[in-house]
Design an enzyme around this catalytic site. Structure first.
Site: not given
Ligand code: NAI
Ligand code: MG
Length: 502
Positions: A200, A275, A309, A406
């Site tokens: 996904k 991660e 990240c 972050e």
């Molecule tokens: P997110 O963690 O919500 O999204 C990442 C993935 O998780 C996406 O594919 C999303 O559809 C999925 N997802 C969201 N809620 C879920 C759930 N309940 N169950 C399963 N999958 C789910 O990140 P978002 O909202 O796009 O970004 C928010 C913050 O997260 C950013 O500002 C940043 O600080 C952090 N982030 C960190 C990343 C990293 O590489 N460590 C990457 C993206 C965001």
């Protein structure tokens, strides 16, 4: 900047891909629309225009995708395929991706906002290397033999050994900052070890996953081995990670969602690796050349517009060099031309979404309201597109939210320190522990610092270097488990102990 305006900047393959109707889901080797008929708009963050529509999966589509992956694993040709054959298919996929590198980079740029040149040199090239590296492991999965003795059956003889077996159906949930690359970080070890996958991608950036799905079919992977469902977290991600037909979840994204996924997975004893986020320190010692350290610090925070990240988002400089290094980083920040990712003159593109731009600008405001000084930058750039100025904050302390949380954008906090004991404590004073860089040529100081830093990766005189051979992951709330390297294979394999009385 609609497609006709940018046609001269993109390959025919990209133009044709974007000109299609609604991009479907890949389930059991078939391209299908979502059961609900719902779609998601894909937005170009450089101009806020819709560049594509994708099917939006819900629980019914998740059920179909997991059933297909289950069948392919339990009964399909995949379960009988030899490691050498899996290796051959992965190598073919890597060749196809390499041959189409430019188009993947263009689509990644239009979808995410990043530079197409960078995407080709980093995202696509490292994805190709990762597939090839993992392909090699497909023929090198080994157990071990032991000579055992049993105290309560001293006359008995046994042959004992361990087998490594694929864990099963893998749910891979990935974010929007490196959409193709992070999908490959999950797919390649899963396929090398003989697992099947439901991938996904993030709802903000689904396009290169769909393109990769087309190459997976072209390479000749059997139906159901890789399924790709686009959808948002609540409608598609949550039912996927809590599905009883999934054996392992591999996630990259926010710590907040990582915790939800861990809880959902434990309910079914689904294996998981996470991660997550970071707040990685950049530690400059006073023996080094300030200009070199400043260039390194700028790269550490501004690469991919800070949406990394392991971005070096906290700069610590030894007191006597502090003003000089901060001034040099500020000069670099001021010189960075903002522009869309297909423009070779652009040095920084837009953030991925309005939500992310607002989140980052909000953090800058929080920093200012808690007393930070804005050395350069300070907010949104322009009125069209999700551009944020590269920003440096000084006069910060360890308790401020901009130092602890972050931000995931081009925002650097900078703080002076006196000695290495103090900077080690400052560097570790966060819930995160993903990466850290040390800038110095003083061998004994560097080696005294490395063991003190609580982080999954320490770089010396570089930052954000990654390689498929090197494990990547976090200490503390930056995650559980490792991606990449031989170490990552463990999380896609079970260990079976076999005793044969002879
Ligand atoms: P997110 O963690 O919500 O999204 C990442 C993935 O998780 C996406 O594919 C999303 O559809 C999925 N997802 C969201 N809620 C879920 C759930 N309940 N169950 C399963 N999958 C789910 O990140 P978002 O909202 O796009 O970004 C928010 C913050 O997260 C950013 O500002 C940043 O600080 C952090 N982030 C960190 C990343 C990293 O590489 N460590 C990457 C993206 C965001
Ligand atoms: Mg979210």
């Amino acid at each position: 900047m609609n497609i006709s305006d940018i046609k001269h900047l993109i390959t025919d393959r990209t133009a044709k891909f974007l000109a299609r109707g609604t991009h479907p889901l890949l389930i059991d080797g078939q391209w299908v629309q979502a059961e609900s008929g719902q779609t998601i708009d894909v937005i170009n963050p450089a101009n806020e225009e819709v560049i594509a529509k994708v099917a939006s999966a819900g629980k019914a589509d998740v059920d179909k995708a997991v059933a297909a992956a289950r069948r392919a694993f339990d009964q399909g040709p995949w379960s009988k395929m030899r490691g050498a054959e899996r290796e051959r298919l992965l190598m073919k996929l890597a060749d196809l991706l390499e041959a189409n590198a430019q188009s993947f980079a263009e689509v990644e740029s239009l979808d995410n906002g990043k530079s197409a040149g960078m995407a080709q040199a980093v995202d696509v090239a490292v994805a190709v290397d990762t597939i090839r590296y993992m392909a090699g492991w497909a023929t090198k999965i080994e157990g071990a033999t032991s000579d055992i003795s049993v105290p309560f059956a001293p006359q008995a003889e046994f042959v004992t050994f361990t087998r490594r077996e694929a864990v099963g159906v893998v749910a891979a949930v990935v974010p929007w900052n490196f959409p193709l690359l992070l999908a490959v970080w999950k797919l390649a070890p899963a396929l090398a070890t003989g697992c099947t996958v439901v991938l996904k991608p993030a709802e903000q950036t689904p396009l290169t996953a769909i393109m990769l799905g087309e190459l997976i079919a072209e390479a000749g992977f059997p139906p159901g081995v890789v399924n790709i469902i686009v959808g948002d977290g609540p409608s598609a991600g949550a039912p996927l990670v809590s599905h009883p037909g999934v054996d392992k979840v591999s996630f990259t994204g926010s710590t907040e969602v990582g915790k939800l996924i861990g809880k959902a997975a434990v309910e079914n004893m689904t294996r998981f690796t996470l991660e997550l986020g970071g707040k990685s320190p950049v530690i400059v010692l006073d023996d080094c050349d300030p200009a070199t350290a400043a260039a390194g610090a700028a790269q550490a925070i501004f690469f991919n517009h800070g949406q990394v990240c392991c971005a070096g988002s906290r700069l610590y400089v030894q007191k006597k060099m502090f003003d000089r290094v901060v001034a040099d980083v500020a000069d670099i920040a001021k010189s960075m031309a903002l522009g869309h990712g297909l423009d070779p003159a652009s040095r920084m593109g837009p953030l991925v979404s309005r939500e992310q731009m607002d989140r980052v600008c909000n953090y800058i405001n929080i920093g200012m309201s808690q007393g930070a000084n804005v050395v350069t930058g300070g907010g949104r750039a322009g009125e069209k597109g999700y551009y944020v100025q590269p920003t440096i904050l000084t006069n910060v302390n360890a308790d401020m939210r901009v130092v602890q949380e972050e931000i995931f954008g081009p925002v650097l906090t900078a703080m002076p320190y006196d000695d290495i004991e103090e900077v080690a404590a400052l560097a570790n004073n966060t819930h995160f522990g993903l990466g850290a860089s040390i800038w110095s040529n003083n061998l004994s100081k560097v080696h005294r610092l490395i063991p003190k830093i609580k982080a999954g990766t320490v770089w010396v005189n570089c930052h954000s270097m990654l390689n498929p051979a090197m494990p990547f992951g976090g200490y503390k709330q930056s995650g559980i488990g490792r991606d990449l390297g031989k170490a990552s294979l463990d999380s896609y394999l079970e260990t079976k102990s076999v005793y044969i009385a002879v």
